[in-house]
Design a protein around this motif. Structure first.
Motif, PDB file in Angstrom:
ATOM      1  N   ALA A 149       0.882  -1.225   0.080  1.00  0.00           N
ATOM      2  CA  ALA A 149       0.242   0.001   0.196  1.00  0.00           C
ATOM      3  C   ALA A 149       0.798   1.358   0.133  1.00  0.00           C
ATOM      4  O   ALA A 149       0.395   2.381  -0.617  1.00  0.00           O
ATOM      5  CB  ALA A 149      -0.985  -0.047   1.291  1.00  0.00           C
ATOM      6  N   TYR A 186      -1.889   7.591  -0.247  1.00  0.00           N
ATOM      7  CA  TYR A 186      -1.484   6.111  -0.040  1.00  0.00           C
ATOM      8  C   TYR A 186      -0.385   6.231   0.922  1.00  0.00           C
ATOM      9  O   TYR A 186      -0.067   4.825   1.736  1.00  0.00           O
ATOM     10  CB  TYR A 186      -0.955   5.629  -1.618  1.00  0.00           C
ATOM     11  CG  TYR A 186       0.477   6.255  -1.792  1.00  0.00           C
ATOM     12  CD1 TYR A 186       1.712   5.824  -1.574  1.00  0.00           C
ATOM     13  CD2 TYR A 186       0.523   7.478  -2.769  1.00  0.00           C
ATOM     14  CE1 TYR A 186       2.928   6.221  -1.844  1.00  0.00           C
ATOM     15  CE2 TYR A 186       1.725   8.135  -2.984  1.00  0.00           C
ATOM     16  CZ  TYR A 186       2.743   7.504  -2.622  1.00  0.00           C
ATOM     17  OH  TYR A 186       4.075   7.915  -2.995  1.00  0.00           O
ATOM     18  N   ILE A 209      -2.003   4.557   4.234  1.00  0.00           N
ATOM     19  CA  ILE A 209      -2.505   3.564   4.360  1.00  0.00           C
ATOM     20  C   ILE A 209      -1.681   2.364   5.258  1.00  0.00           C
ATOM     21  O   ILE A 209      -0.352   2.105   4.762  1.00  0.00           O
ATOM     22  CB  ILE A 209      -2.677   2.798   3.049  1.00  0.00           C
ATOM     23  CG1 ILE A 209      -3.521   4.006   2.058  1.00  0.00           C
ATOM     24  CG2 ILE A 209      -3.334   1.350   3.012  1.00  0.00           C
ATOM     25  CD1 ILE A 209      -3.716   3.431   0.696  1.00  0.00           C
ATOM     26  N   PHE A 243      -4.339  -2.992   3.732  1.00  0.00           N
ATOM     27  CA  PHE A 243      -5.379  -3.190   2.894  1.00  0.00           C
ATOM     28  C   PHE A 243      -5.774  -4.807   2.817  1.00  0.00           C
ATOM     29  O   PHE A 243      -4.867  -5.573   2.607  1.00  0.00           O
ATOM     30  CB  PHE A 243      -4.862  -2.539   1.376  1.00  0.00           C
ATOM     31  CG  PHE A 243      -6.290  -2.957   0.342  1.00  0.00           C
ATOM     32  CD1 PHE A 243      -6.992  -2.061  -0.018  1.00  0.00           C
ATOM     33  CD2 PHE A 243      -6.159  -4.016  -0.304  1.00  0.00           C
ATOM     34  CE1 PHE A 243      -8.137  -2.249  -0.766  1.00  0.00           C
ATOM     35  CE2 PHE A 243      -7.188  -4.424  -1.278  1.00  0.00           C
ATOM     36  CZ  PHE A 243      -7.981  -3.597  -1.447  1.00  0.00           C
ATOM     37  N   TRP A 279      -9.591  -0.451   3.781  1.00  0.00           N
ATOM     38  CA  TRP A 279      -8.360  -0.069   3.797  1.00  0.00           C
ATOM     39  C   TRP A 279      -8.410   0.474   5.480  1.00  0.00           C
ATOM     40  O   TRP A 279      -9.493   1.002   6.260  1.00  0.00           O
ATOM     41  CB  TRP A 279      -8.380   1.424   3.213  1.00  0.00           C
ATOM     42  CG  TRP A 279      -8.059   1.465   1.773  1.00  0.00           C
ATOM     43  CD1 TRP A 279      -7.129   1.598   1.015  1.00  0.00           C
ATOM     44  CD2 TRP A 279      -9.231   1.223   0.755  1.00  0.00           C
ATOM     45  NE1 TRP A 279      -7.343   1.508  -0.254  1.00  0.00           N
ATOM     46  CE2 TRP A 279      -8.591   1.132  -0.364  1.00  0.00           C
ATOM     47  CE3 TRP A 279     -10.637   0.912   0.962  1.00  0.00           C
ATOM     48  CZ2 TRP A 279      -9.601   1.115  -1.487  1.00  0.00           C
ATOM     49  CZ3 TRP A 279     -11.477   0.996  -0.209  1.00  0.00           C
ATOM     50  CH2 TRP A 279     -10.785   1.209  -1.301  1.00  0.00           C
ATOM     51  N   TYR A 312      -6.110   3.344   7.841  1.00  0.00           N
ATOM     52  CA  TYR A 312      -5.240   4.427   7.756  1.00  0.00           C
ATOM     53  C   TYR A 312      -5.007   4.687   9.213  1.00  0.00           C
ATOM     54  O   TYR A 312      -5.442   4.901  10.134  1.00  0.00           O
ATOM     55  CB  TYR A 312      -6.162   5.972   7.289  1.00  0.00           C
ATOM     56  CG  TYR A 312      -6.570   5.505   5.673  1.00  0.00           C
ATOM     57  CD1 TYR A 312      -5.692   5.937   4.743  1.00  0.00           C
ATOM     58  CD2 TYR A 312      -7.941   5.228   5.645  1.00  0.00           C
ATOM     59  CE1 TYR A 312      -6.381   5.695   3.468  1.00  0.00           C
ATOM     60  CE2 TYR A 312      -8.306   5.089   4.314  1.00  0.00           C
ATOM     61  CZ  TYR A 312      -7.660   5.255   3.277  1.00  0.00           C
ATOM     62  OH  TYR A 312      -8.098   5.188   1.997  1.00  0.00           O
TER      63      TYR A 312
END
Length: 659
Positions: free
Chosen positions: A9, A91, A94, A97, A106, A108
């Motif tokens: 990710a 991205y 992240i 995923f 996802w 975060y």
């Protein structure tokens, strides 16, 4: 199985290489990259079907998210711009995923807080849900969600400067009307503040389209912004819908999606004795198979059904539907759906032919295929073998008789049985009738005019099936059996003594075509073979030696002067390679079954399918691509998810397990 951290990710190239797909069972979809960037014109959170299963229209491209927590403000999205910039670079936030069933999820990392996002579609509706859930935090997480919308055919691109859409407040959110007469779009988030905006974001760069030599610049409208503050353990659901009254309840909507996929898996488990022992990747393919099955309501048949050939850009094609039907719905324990598809397509038989495709614009079906109708007969045979349903044979028998009559007497494009040898001839200059159907302008790349080998293997099987059906229905079988023997004798003409395998086409404009292609594998893999056991073995061995790769069979042997080992470039370059060396995943299943038929080693035959397990973690994650390069490392290409690739893998896996 499909679960990554920052090693994928957090790497933009790797995260953009992997694309996810959600579908709604009526032809609509949502799809993008793991990174969140748009790399194709087909990417979007809501590609709605306005005339199911076609009329696909991009309504919502993406949602730009910003999360604020403990004094931090982090953009979670990623965009590529036409000037070459990447901004923002969400991205990098992240942490993980994964796929849950077919749902992308996802997580975060925001300092010590953890925010989860998941996307799914409502079965049977043009509605996408985007749900944000604070899994961990010391305090509240504030979200700002900017909805980027559009209203265009999914094959097109938009330049939005000067286009004014009507954006109006409604309960729980906003309504967007792109122009007079357009289907209204609802953007709803119960518990969030919604504010109208009307700002065009210009010049998104669509990298995959640029690679394909197509228009690669796109604009989207920021129609509105949603703001909410979420405490630890709480969630917010954004609803994107072209329906009149979508449910705003994200919890209930998620339970419906989970139930839908649980039912699909349960049907498969009931149908397959070895389902509980199947590896996880086969289980994932069962869910992938469900993504292609769609409703095709008709005025005379509101419960009609069909199959989407591939995502993102294919609609429902007759050939692909019939090849895919056994693996998609019989193998997975859904015979009632199979029956519905067969009866739906019976309504479209015209002059003894099934349509090749239904155009996106809703125009009349196109009848330019020689094999779709023969695969239809094989799909009926497979259905009856699985169910013993004599009722469908009785219902479709007049259709089958009409099909054979037209093929004997002659129908479109020179499709006609040759009275001299009983074989089926087809083709005219300027048209492409077999599955090797690439055409650029007036250039038919692989015309295959004459008597193609797989067409006559299918013709032979169709006649064998009709002889069986006749006996089952108490009708005279003798004439059908005589026709079978006549075609079997005529099939001798395909044997090439010099190469020890079959000609690809006999009686073509230039004589017999001895190009080594995979089409002859069907003379072995189909239930009835017109070849002797020794010749079957030699065909399989020739395909193994020259055409077999980890992900399928090459469409042309590397030694041929027209062989192309890489698929890419503009449309002319791509179509020039499409059937001139490019690997097709759907052929791997028939090859594995043919290999077992001649070598009688089910474990070895099943092992040919194993490399596809790794492929599920690449390209269209959780599914199987349309094609691969003919040269190592066999990079995937074409559609990220192809119906017959998934179907034939599932069918072969389970048939070999029962061997």
């Amino acid at each position: 199985m499909l679960d990554w951290g920052r090693e994928v990710a957090g790497d933009l190239d790797l995260a953009e290489r992997r694309e996810w797909l959600c579908t709604n069972g009526i032809g609509g979809f949502a799809s993008s990259t793991v990174a969140g960037s748009l790399t194709r014109r087909y990417h979007g959170l809501l590609v709605a079907t306005l005339q199911p299963p076609l009329g696909r229209t991009l309504l919502v491209a993406k949602v730009e998210e910003t999360a604020e927590y403990d004094g931090l403000a982090l953009a979670l999205g990623t965009n590529r711009w036409a000037g070459g910039a990447v901004d923002p670079r969400g991205y990098r936030e992240i942490e993980g995923f994964r796929l849950e069933g077919t749902t992308p999820v996802w997580t975060y990392a925001l300092a010590d807080a953890l925010l989860e996002k998941r996307v799914w579609m409502e079965p049977g509706a043009n509605t996408t849900y985007v749900r944000y859930h604070v899994l961990r935090a010391r305090g509240s997480v504030s979200l700002q969600l900017r909805a980027l919308v559009n209203y265009r055919d999914y094959h097109a691109t938009t330049r939005g400067d000067g286009w004014r859409m009507d954006v109006a407040p409604v309960k729980h959110g906003l309504r967007v009307t792109a122009f007079d007469g357009a289907r209204p779009l609802l953007l709803l988030a119960e518990g969030a503040e919604a504010r109208i905006a009307h700002t065009w974001h210009l010049a998104f760069d669509l990298a995959r389209e640029r690679e394909r030599g197509l228009d690669a610049v796109e604009d989207h409208l920021h129609a509105g912004t949603f703001r909410a503050s979420l405490r630890p353990g709480t969630a917010l659901t954004l609803v994107l819908s072209a329906e009149a009254a979508p449910s705003p309840d994200g919890e209930q909507a998620w339970r419906r999606r989970v139930s839908h996929e649980e039912q699909a898996l349960a049907a498969w488990e009931r149908a397959q004795p070895d389902a509980q022992r199947a590896p996880e990747w086969i289980r994932q393919l069962v869910l992938a198979a469900d993504q292609f099955v769609v409703k095709r309501p008709l005025a005379a048949d509101p419960d009609g059904m069909s199959v989407i050939a591939g995502y993102h850009w294919f609609g429902d094609w007759g050939r692909d539907t019939m090849i895919s039907l056994p693996g998609l719905v019989l193998t997975t324990g859904r015979p009632a759906v199979a029956r519905r598809i067969l009866t739906t397509f019976a309504r479209f038989v015209d002059r003894g032919m099934l349509p090749n495709r239904f155009p996106d614009a809703g125009d009349a079906p196109e009848y330019n295929t020689v094999d779709a109708t023969l695969w239809y007969v094989e799909a009926i045979r497979a259905y009856h073998a699985a169910t013993g349903d004599d009722g469908v044979l009785k219902e479709l028998w007049p259709v089958l008789e009409e099909i054979v009559r037209w093929h004997r007497e002659g129908t479109r494009y020179g499709i006609k049985q040759d009275p001299a040898d009983g074989l089926l001839a087809s083709g005219e200059p300027g048209v492409q009738l077999t599955w090797m159907d690439a055409k650029v302008g007036d250039w038919v790349v692989t015309p295959r005019i004459g008597k193609p080998v797989e067409i006559n293997a299918l013709w032979y099987n169709a006649l064998v099936a009709l002889a069986t059906f006749a006996r089952r229905l108490g009708r005279p079988a003798g004439p059908w059996e005589e026709a079978v023997e006549r075609v079997k004798a005529g099939f001798e003409r395909f044997w090439n003594k010099d190469t020890g395998c079959c000609y690809d086409v006999v009686d073509g404009p230039g004589g017999h075509d001895d190009a080594l292609r995979p089409n002859q594998i069907f003379a072995v893999s189909l239930p009835a073979s017109p070849l002797s056991p020794e010749r079957q073995r030699r065909v399989v061995n020739a395909c193994a030696r020259h055409l077999l790769t980890s992900y399928g069979l090459r469409s042309l042997a590397p030694g041929h002067p027209q062989y192309q080992g890489r698929y890419g470039g503009d449309q002319r370059q791509r179509d020039g390679a499409y059937h001139q060396g490019t690997v097709w995943a759907w052929l791997l299943g028939p090859f594995a079954l043919a290999h077992f038929k001649v070598h009688r080693d089910a474990k070895a035959a099943r092992a040919f399918l194993a490399p596809l397990a790794h492929h599920l973690a690449d390209y269209g994650i959780g599914s199987i691509a349309e094609i691969f390069d003919g040269d190592s490392p066999f990079a995937p290409g074409g559609c990220i998810a192809q119906a017959w690739s998934v179907a034939e893998t599932l069918r072969a896996w389970h048939e070999l397990g029962m061997a």
